[in-house]
Write an enzyme that holds these catalytic residues in place. Structure first.
Site, mmCIF file in Angstrom:
data_model
loop_
_atom_site.group_PDB
_atom_site.id
_atom_site.type_symbol
_atom_site.label_atom_id
_atom_site.label_comp_id
_atom_site.label_asym_id
_atom_site.label_seq_id
_atom_site.Cartn_x
_atom_site.Cartn_y
_atom_site.Cartn_z
ATOM 1 N N TRP A 10 0.935 -1.149 0.053
ATOM 2 C CA TRP A 10 -0.012 0.075 -0.008
ATOM 3 C C TRP A 10 1.054 1.228 0.058
ATOM 4 O O TRP A 10 1.723 1.380 0.817
ATOM 5 C CB TRP A 10 -0.777 0.069 1.313
ATOM 6 N N GLY B 147 5.045 -0.587 7.190
ATOM 7 C CA GLY B 147 5.384 0.327 8.006
ATOM 8 C C GLY B 147 6.222 1.470 7.353
ATOM 9 O O GLY B 147 6.196 1.679 6.117
ATOM 10 N N LYS C 295 -19.680 5.321 4.841
ATOM 11 C CA LYS C 295 -19.994 4.092 4.286
ATOM 12 C C LYS C 295 -20.001 4.442 2.599
ATOM 13 O O LYS C 295 -19.292 3.864 1.694
ATOM 14 C CB LYS C 295 -21.009 3.334 4.428
HETATM 15 C C1 F6R Z 1 -14.292 2.740 7.780
HETATM 16 C C2 F6R Z 1 -13.183 1.948 8.424
HETATM 17 C C3 F6R Z 1 -12.060 2.799 9.153
HETATM 18 C C4 F6R Z 1 -11.837 2.221 10.247
HETATM 19 C C5 F6R Z 1 -10.633 3.086 10.873
HETATM 20 C C6 F6R Z 1 -10.049 2.596 12.225
HETATM 21 O O1 F6R Z 1 -15.138 1.542 7.420
HETATM 22 O O2 F6R Z 1 -13.145 0.674 8.404
HETATM 23 O O3 F6R Z 1 -12.656 4.270 9.102
HETATM 24 O O4 F6R Z 1 -12.796 2.168 11.275
HETATM 25 O O5 F6R Z 1 -9.630 3.096 9.991
HETATM 26 O O6 F6R Z 1 -10.020 1.160 12.204
HETATM 27 P P1 F6R Z 1 -9.768 0.325 13.350
HETATM 28 O O7 F6R Z 1 -11.128 0.168 13.916
HETATM 29 O O8 F6R Z 1 -9.164 -0.886 13.022
HETATM 30 O O9 F6R Z 1 -8.784 1.047 14.635
#
Ligand code: F6R
Length: 614
Positions: free
Chosen positions: A75, A102, A491
């Site tokens: 990525w 990273g 979304k």
């Molecule tokens: C949106 C989505 C992101 C994650 C955000 C935090 O659909 O998935 O906005 O919510 O990157 O990710 P976590 O919850 O894994 O810390």
């Protein structure tokens, strides 16, 4: 974000590595590559821009033999997505190949130093600098790979999980981590390496989660050895992972996202299992009970999170403040960590993260911990970094979420926050008993009500076709529905690339109303709750300006159906639990609009599932 896979053992590595990369596709990536030490001892590196299938096409005619290899999905951070920038990167001598997840923050200084020693670079990446640095240290000091990796990592500033192959030593992979996840799977005469357990579970259930500043020396036919950067031997804990393979497949659905939307009733049920006992009128989150003095004695709670998890946090604030009368602040982890917040040992920080790996959330936890705050984690991914960095916490138990757009994790997070608020309220006796019982009972009915919402799928798919023309959407909600409006808009943006904004409905008058015209779709969460009449007025204001209103209403509402252009009728529930119902049709709306527009729903452009860099 970048995905790492490695294999060493008795089988051919290439098919295992490719399958592993496919399992990690959900993390988001733009190019892929593989390095193998072939049967005739060549270190072959194959890379392609695009999907893992593009890599397979590229490698099809090449020598893909070998029982040891590493592979990567990239990525892009430093340098555009391209074959040259894809990993693995060779060292100039082509003796080493390295993959990395990273960021090497001081890569420019290191690159200059290496260039002055005659090293040349083929890519714009920070990763190539690291492999050249290891090579340089090996060659100039006549060191083995492990010692060179240890010295190199002492010079590096940043976050990384790496794996290195050495042509001259085909019986070993050296892997290390700092602030980016890395898991070693232990099989019979074979080892696996991956960014998370998903590529590993079909081969073995025994894994070691590497900790920060640990290096794994994975050698064919030997025991796994783990040391730190200064060569102190560590005692890795071998854990059992319980992932079921079916959870990693689409199970007949066209996309993981739709599957995960439909899993929600079962997920919420699993999330509450053993925690809610309706017969005994009780809710127990064991971590809350274990640390109740700490939690009840808190001056305030601060919830840190990012993205969708931040939206869940906003609902959590509402729940905790109204059930427990404890002040709650909600912060973006990325802002919190850099603004020198006032925080001390009287504060409790709740960190919410689906992946348990989000770099900003992890850093916010570290900061709060260093100031003496007590940290409670709410995570989905078992064994990930955040649960290991917190004092205690609760898993949401919704199973692996593969679709990049978070769905079931959001409703799982809200369910845990509701249980957390109820458990605390019971301990604190801050809710009247009747009210407490009513909420507990209603929470236990949410899975059935969600099933009724899912029956609307066809209707919402039909509605979605009408709105593919739109370039903008507005989402409005008030109270508990305001974070749902934010989540609905997120979304839609993520997977359909339509610009969408969520607002508290009353804020519309303070600016966004200027956007309303006959083209503008406005989604309004207008279920029956305390602010219903106010939301009704907001809908009138939109209609007066010809906006096209899609209203989420409570079954039997015949007032809004006479005003709104389209109504989605939802089962009634308590206001505080409404987000668990109203979020689901918004997930479906976003999904179907994206499908109608032909977008890649599960792997939307530019997005990563696990945001392991800040
Ligand atoms: C949106 C989505 C992101 C994650 C955000 C935090 O659909 O998935 O906005 O919510 O990157 O990710 P976590 O919850 O894994 O810390």
């Amino acid at each position: 974000m970048c995905g790492i896979v490695g294999y060493i053992g008795t089988k051919q590595a290439y098919p295992i590595l490719i399958k592993g990369l496919k399992r990690l596709e959900y993390r988001g990536y733009d190019s892929a590559g593989v390095a193998l030490i072939s049967n005739n001892r060549h270190l072959n590196v194959y890379k392609a821009k695009g999907k893992v299938s593009d890599l397979e096409g590229f490698a099809a005619e090449k020598d893909i033999s070998g029982t040891v290899g590493i592979a990567h999905t990239r990525w892009a951070t430093h340098g555009e997505p391209s074959r040259a920038n894809a990993h693995p990167h060779y060292s100039s001598s082509e003796n080493l190949a390295l993959i990395h997840n990273g960021i090497i923050e001081n890569y420019a200084t290191l690159k200059e130093k290496l260039q002055s020693k005659g090293y040349q670079f083929k890519s714009s990446t920070d990763t190539e600098v690291l492999v050249q640095l290891i090579d340089y240290i090996m060659v100039t000091n006549k060191l083995d790979l492990l010692s060179a990796v240890q010295l190199a990592l002492q010079e590096v500033i940043g976050a990384y999980a790496i794996a290195v192959l050495e042509k001259n030593n085909p019986d070993q992979i050296v892997a290390a981590r700092k602030s980016s996840p890395l898991v070693v799977g232990i099989g019979e005469d074979e080892f696996f390496l991956a960014s998370d357990a998903t590529p590993i579970v079909e081969y073995t259930d025994k894994v070691v989660y590497l900790d920060d500043e640990e290096i794994a020396i994975i050698c064919r036919g030997e025991e796994l050895k783990v040391v730190d950067f200064r060569n102190v031997e560590m005692n890795p804990e071998i854990r059992e992972v319980k992932l079921n393979l079916g959870q990693l497949e689409k199970g007949g659905f066209p996309h993981f996202m739709l599957k995960e939307i439909f899993e929600q009733p079962d997920c919420i049920y699993d999330c509450m299992r053993g925690r809610i006992n309706v017969d005994a009128d009780n809710v127990v989150l064991s971590a809350v009970i274990d640390y109740k003095e700490k939690l009840l004695g808190a001056r305030r709670f601060i919830i840190v999170a990012c993205g969708t998890s931040w939206h869940a946090a906003l609902i959590g604030k509402h729940l905790i403040e109204s059930f427990c009368r404890i002040p709650v602040e909600v912060e973006y982890a990325s802002e919190f960590r850099y603004r020198d917040p006032v925080i001390d040992e009287q504060d409790v920080v709740i960190a919410i993260s689906q992946s348990g790996e989000t770099a900003d959330t992890l850093a916010a936890i570290e900061l709060a911990r260093s100031r003496g705050a007590f940290i409670y984690g709410i995570c989905n991914s078992v064994g990930s970094s955040i649960p290991r960095a917190t004092h205690t916490g609760s898993y949401i138990h919704v199973g692996p979420e593969i679709g990049v757009a978070s769905t079931k994790a959001f409703t799982g997070q809200v369910t845990v926050l509701a249980m957390l608020a109820l458990t605390l309220a019971k301990e604190k006796q801050s809710l009247p008993r009747e009210e407490f019982l009513e909420i507990v009972k209603e929470l236990s009915h949410i899975p059935e009500k969600m099933k009724k919402v899912l029956e609307l799928n066809h209707r919402i798919a039909g509605l979605s076709q009408i709105f593919t023309y739109a370039h903008n959407f507005i989402y409005l909600g008030r109270g508990y529905s305001y974070p749902v409006a934010l989540e609905g808009a997120l979304k839609l943006k993520e997977i359909s690339y339509i610009h969408a904004e969520g607002y508290p409905a009353a804020e519309m008058k303070h600016g966004p109303i200027a956007l309303i015209d006959a083209e503008m779709p406005v989604v309004v969460i207008a279920t029956h709750n305390g602010l219903y009449e106010k939301v009704l007025s907001n809908i009138q204001e939109i209609k007066a300006r010809q906006g096209r209103v899609i209203a989420l209403v409570t079954e039997g509402d015949n007032v809004i159906s006479g005003i709104a252009d389209y109504c989605i009728e939802l089962p009634a529930t308590l206001e505080c639990l409404d987000p668990l119902i109203t979020t689901v049709p918004l997930q479906m709306l976003a999904y179907h609009i994206a499908v109608c527009k032909g977008k890649d729903v599960d792997q939307p452009r530019n997005l990563a599932k696990s945001v392991t860099v800040e």
